[in-house]
Design a protein around this motif. Structure first.
Motif, mmCIF file in Angstrom:
data_model
loop_
_atom_site.group_PDB
_atom_site.id
_atom_site.type_symbol
_atom_site.label_atom_id
_atom_site.label_comp_id
_atom_site.label_asym_id
_atom_site.label_seq_id
_atom_site.Cartn_x
_atom_site.Cartn_y
_atom_site.Cartn_z
ATOM 1 N N THR A 182 -48.428 22.864 12.465
ATOM 2 C CA THR A 182 -47.379 23.523 13.238
ATOM 3 C C THR A 182 -46.185 23.876 12.372
ATOM 4 N N VAL A 183 -45.768 22.951 11.501
ATOM 5 C CA VAL A 183 -44.571 23.200 10.680
ATOM 6 C C VAL A 183 -44.901 23.937 9.388
ATOM 7 N N ALA A 184 -46.184 24.208 9.130
ATOM 8 C CA ALA A 184 -46.555 24.885 7.881
ATOM 9 C C ALA A 184 -45.892 26.247 7.727
ATOM 10 N N PRO A 185 -45.772 27.085 8.790
ATOM 11 C CA PRO A 185 -45.107 28.388 8.591
ATOM 12 C C PRO A 185 -43.630 28.287 8.246
ATOM 13 N N LEU A 186 -43.016 27.124 8.425
ATOM 14 C CA LEU A 186 -41.582 26.979 8.177
ATOM 15 C C LEU A 186 -41.274 26.540 6.757
ATOM 16 N N CYS A 187 -42.291 26.372 5.905
ATOM 17 C CA CYS A 187 -42.057 25.905 4.537
ATOM 18 C C CYS A 187 -43.123 26.485 3.629
ATOM 19 N N ARG A 188 -42.883 26.357 2.321
ATOM 20 C CA ARG A 188 -43.873 26.848 1.364
ATOM 21 C C ARG A 188 -45.126 25.971 1.408
ATOM 22 N N ARG A 189 -44.914 24.660 1.291
ATOM 23 C CA ARG A 189 -46.000 23.684 1.405
ATOM 24 C C ARG A 189 -45.489 22.524 2.248
ATOM 25 N N VAL A 190 -46.361 21.979 3.060
ATOM 26 C CA VAL A 190 -45.944 20.870 3.915
ATOM 27 C C VAL A 190 -45.559 19.668 3.080
ATOM 28 N N SER A 191 -46.211 19.495 1.932
ATOM 29 C CA SER A 191 -45.888 18.355 1.065
ATOM 30 C C SER A 191 -44.488 18.463 0.485
ATOM 31 N N ASP A 192 -43.897 19.682 0.497
ATOM 32 C CA ASP A 192 -42.533 19.831 -0.010
ATOM 33 C C ASP A 192 -41.480 19.275 0.946
ATOM 34 N N LEU A 193 -41.884 18.878 2.137
ATOM 35 C CA LEU A 193 -40.921 18.364 3.115
ATOM 36 C C LEU A 193 -40.461 16.948 2.803
ATOM 37 N N GLY A 194 -41.064 16.301 1.824
ATOM 38 C CA GLY A 194 -40.551 15.035 1.322
ATOM 39 C C GLY A 194 -40.818 13.860 2.239
ATOM 40 N N LYS A 195 -39.790 13.053 2.453
ATOM 41 C CA LYS A 195 -39.942 11.786 3.174
ATOM 42 C C LYS A 195 -40.465 11.967 4.592
ATOM 43 N N PRO A 196 -39.983 12.921 5.394
ATOM 44 C CA PRO A 196 -40.556 13.069 6.740
ATOM 45 C C PRO A 196 -42.059 13.312 6.724
ATOM 46 N N TYR A 197 -42.546 14.061 5.721
ATOM 47 C CA TYR A 197 -43.988 14.304 5.636
ATOM 48 C C TYR A 197 -44.730 13.021 5.283
ATOM 49 N N ARG A 198 -44.197 12.239 4.348
ATOM 50 C CA ARG A 198 -44.846 10.982 3.976
ATOM 51 C C ARG A 198 -44.806 9.982 5.135
ATOM 52 N N MET A 199 -43.722 9.992 5.915
ATOM 53 C CA MET A 199 -43.655 9.120 7.094
ATOM 54 C C MET A 199 -44.724 9.504 8.108
ATOM 55 N N LEU A 200 -44.940 10.803 8.288
ATOM 56 C CA LEU A 200 -45.968 11.262 9.224
ATOM 57 C C LEU A 200 -47.343 10.771 8.800
ATOM 58 N N ARG A 201 -47.624 10.875 7.499
ATOM 59 C CA ARG A 201 -48.928 10.438 7.000
ATOM 60 C C ARG A 201 -49.088 8.913 7.085
ATOM 61 N N SER A 202 -47.979 8.178 6.894
ATOM 62 C CA SER A 202 -48.073 6.714 6.897
ATOM 63 C C SER A 202 -48.129 6.143 8.310
ATOM 64 N N PHE A 203 -47.550 6.852 9.267
ATOM 65 C CA PHE A 203 -47.490 6.325 10.636
ATOM 66 C C PHE A 203 -48.825 6.480 11.357
ATOM 67 N N ARG A 204 -49.565 7.511 11.054
ATOM 68 C CA ARG A 204 -50.800 7.790 11.805
ATOM 69 C C ARG A 204 -51.805 6.652 11.750
ATOM 70 N N PRO A 205 -52.071 6.004 10.601
ATOM 71 C CA PRO A 205 -53.057 4.903 10.607
ATOM 72 C C PRO A 205 -52.626 3.713 11.458
ATOM 73 N N LEU A 206 -51.322 3.539 11.692
ATOM 74 C CA LEU A 206 -50.863 2.400 12.480
ATOM 75 C C LEU A 206 -51.323 2.477 13.929
ATOM 76 N N LEU A 207 -51.694 3.675 14.405
ATOM 77 C CA LEU A 207 -52.113 3.829 15.795
ATOM 78 C C LEU A 207 -53.317 2.950 16.128
ATOM 79 N N PHE A 208 -54.215 2.748 15.146
ATOM 80 C CA PHE A 208 -55.471 2.053 15.419
ATOM 81 C C PHE A 208 -55.510 0.653 14.791
ATOM 82 N N GLN A 209 -54.440 0.200 14.181
ATOM 83 C CA GLN A 209 -54.399 -1.133 13.592
ATOM 84 C C GLN A 209 -53.904 -2.154 14.616
ATOM 85 N N THR A 210 -54.249 -3.397 14.368
ATOM 86 C CA THR A 210 -53.765 -4.462 15.232
ATOM 87 C C THR A 210 -52.268 -4.657 15.005
#
Length: 568
Positions: free
Chosen positions: A441-469
């Motif tokens: 969704t946010v890809a059209p708003l930037c050159r690369r999604v990875s360039d978004l820095g900390k918010p992008y890394r937080m998004l990637r790190s938070f997703r696995p927590l959904l299925f962990q104890t």
């Protein structure tokens, strides 16, 4: 002998006729009396046989008369109400019609007054422009053009206050046309005397081939503009002047950059060029500066194009100008970016209106689509980029602003995703799909999604927590390092019983108000204090009902909160 009496015979005949007649009448009367007697007997028998029905009908007739009287009364009341309603509607309607007519007339009168005031002002200004002679001829033509516009569609002939001004305008129009003709003839004569073969000669050749009755100041078309026509006629003089000024500008540049030279200019030489550019007589030919620089850039070798020495005054002037342009660009696009950002937040907050408490769907490999709010968010971003952002040519400048907006969107998505409760297994799968779609969704708003820095890394790190104890979530190395403690604690509330309420639920706030509070309190300490209050309220509720144990999630959250407090 017996004699007959005629009168006696007549009396006998009459008597006999009358006797017979009376006998018939008596017989008929007897029959009639007998019939009446029979009818009475029949009526009596009918009344005796059906006296109950007749009584019921008689009673019904009385009731019908009462109903008719009641209806008559109500009809009269309804008629009175209609009359009163008519008076309440007709009178205001007539007043509205009268007021509307008055308003329309007032609008016409106001428009006419504005035109008159503007005509008086332009007429006075036109007199001063005519007194200045040929120097103000273009401004006089502009004033005449505006006066013509003010006179369109309105009859001003019967207004006494501007009669003298209308006459002045007519004479001024003729005078401006005559002055324009004289200027044009003088220019032709001067150009012919000089013998130049520039654009003006071509204009002269073309004008001599036309009929004498055609000139630039004759109103042959409805869209005729005297000012534009005059400017078109003076454009050859402007071209000649600019050509001469360009040659003046090249003189100091040619001295600084001689043919075959490879030495960068000194500061004094650059100061000389800058003074020449900023001099008074070259103020009107700023466009020639870029032409001169382009020509020098093409004619000089590549090794001499990068100047290593720039005067401090010039550098400061360029820097301040660029800063002003940057500020102006920011001010121009900020309302658009703010509107798009507000819309993104408004769509993201609607995720709380969807149901994430459902179980996992049956099947070994279920196809989990993204949520409705995510599809709406993707459509909105695509429309915003296509309708607004793609029209900007300053891509680098726009990305510098839209990337910040994309970072804000990722942060809001994580915030609201952590506040979802209850969260079932099916809801976890759908939320995980939303995490993946959020990157797209946010890809059209930037050159690369990875360039978004900390918010992008937080998004990637938070997703696995959904299925962990809960224990693994609390001990994750990303918690505290990349993911704030307050964010993870908000997520753990989704696994708690309803009695352990989230901070905004305990404060009886809406999700939107809580999100605004988080924006106003970016400090992690403030956010943890609010979470601690929720845990303490839960402890008090458990003790008040004398329960024997806490929910399994409570000690995990308490331990994580204590660890967060020690790191703050």
């Amino acid at each position: 002998a017996v004699t007959s009496d005629p009168d006696a015979e007549c009396d006998v005949t009459t008597y006999t006729a009358q006797a017979i007649h009376h006998a018939i009448i008596a017989e008929q009367l007897a029959k009639l009396a007998q019939g009446i007697s029979q009818l009475d007997k029949e009526l009596h028998s009918q009344v005796v046989a059906r006296h109950e029905d007749l009584l019921a009908q008689a009673t019904g007739i009385e009731s019908l008369e009462g109903v008719l009287q009641m209806m008559q009364t109500r009809i009269c009341a309804l008629q009175g109400a209609v009359d009163r309603m008519r008076s309440k509607i007709v009178d205001p309607y007539n007043k509205i019609v009268a007021r509307t007519t008055q308003l329309a007339r007032l609008q016409v009168a106001c428009d006419l007054l504005r035109r008159i005031i503007r005509i008086l002002f332009l007429s006075k200004r036109l007199q001063g422009q005519l007194q200045a002679g040929s120097r103000e001829i273009t401004k006089a033509a502009q004033s005449l053009n505006e006066l013509d516009y003010l006179s369109q569609g309105v009859d001003l002939s019967s207004i006494e206050v501007i009669e003298s001004d209308l006459l002045l305008i007519s004479r001024a129009r003729l005078e401006v046309e005559n002055q324009g003709k004289r200027l044009l003839e003088q220019g032709m004569e001067i150009q012919g005397a000089l013998g130049g073969g520039g654009p003006l000669d071509a204009s002269l050749d073309g004008s001599t081939g036309e009929a004498d009755g055609q000139d630039l100041f004759t109103q042959d078309k409805q869209d005729y503009n005297p000012e534009r026509a005059l400017k078109d006629s003076l454009r050859p003089y402007e071209a000649a002047y600019l050509s001469k000024s360009l040659s003046r500008l090249f003189d100091p540049i040619n001295l600084v950059f001689p043919a075959g030279g490879h030495t960068p200019p000194s500061s004094d030489e650059l100061d000389s060029i800058i003074k020449t550019i900023s001099s008074g007589y070259l103020a009107a030919i700023r466009d020639n500066v870029s032409s001169a620089l382009d020509i020098r850039g093409l004619t000089q070798p590549a090794s001499t194009r990068g100047l290593t020495s720039i005067p401090p005054a010039a550098e400061q002037a360029i820097s301040s100008t660029l800063e002003g342009v940057q500020a102006l660009m920011n001010a121009a696009v900020q309302p658009l970016l703010q509107s798009v950002s507000d819309s993104l937040e408004a769509i993201l907050i609607t995720m709380h209106q969807e149901d994430f408490a459902g179980p996992l769907s049956s099947g070994s490999c279920p196809d989990v689509p993204c949520s409705l709010y995510m599809r709406e968010l993707q459509g909105f971003v695509s429309r915003a980029v296509a309708d607004y952002f793609q029209h900007f040519q300053c891509v680098d400048f726009l990305y510098g602003r839209s990337e910040a907006m994309a970072q804000r969107a990722l942060g809001l998505f994580l915030r609201h995703a952590s506040l979802l409760r209850p969260l079932g297994e099916g809801g976890k799968m759908r939320l995980a799909a939303d995490f993946a779609q959020m990157e797209l969704t946010v890809a059209p708003l930037c050159r690369r999604v990875s360039d978004l820095g900390k918010p992008y890394r937080m998004l990637r790190s938070f997703r696995p927590l959904l299925f962990q104890t809960s224990e693994l979530v609390s001990s994750s190395p990303a918690v505290g390092e990349l993911l704030p403690y307050s964010l993870v604690l908000s997520f753990l509330f989704s696994r708690a019983p309803a009695e352990l309420r989230s901070p905004h639920q305990r404060a009886e706030w809406s999700v939107a108000r809580y999100s605004q509070w988080l924006d106003d309190h970016p400090s992690e300490r403030d956010r943890l204090t609010l979470i601690r209050a929720s845990l303490e309220a839960y402890v008090q509720s458990v003790r008040s009902r004398e329960a024997k144990e806490f929910a399994p999630i409570y000690p995990i959250m308490l331990q994580l909160l204590q660890r967060a407090a020690g790191s703050c």
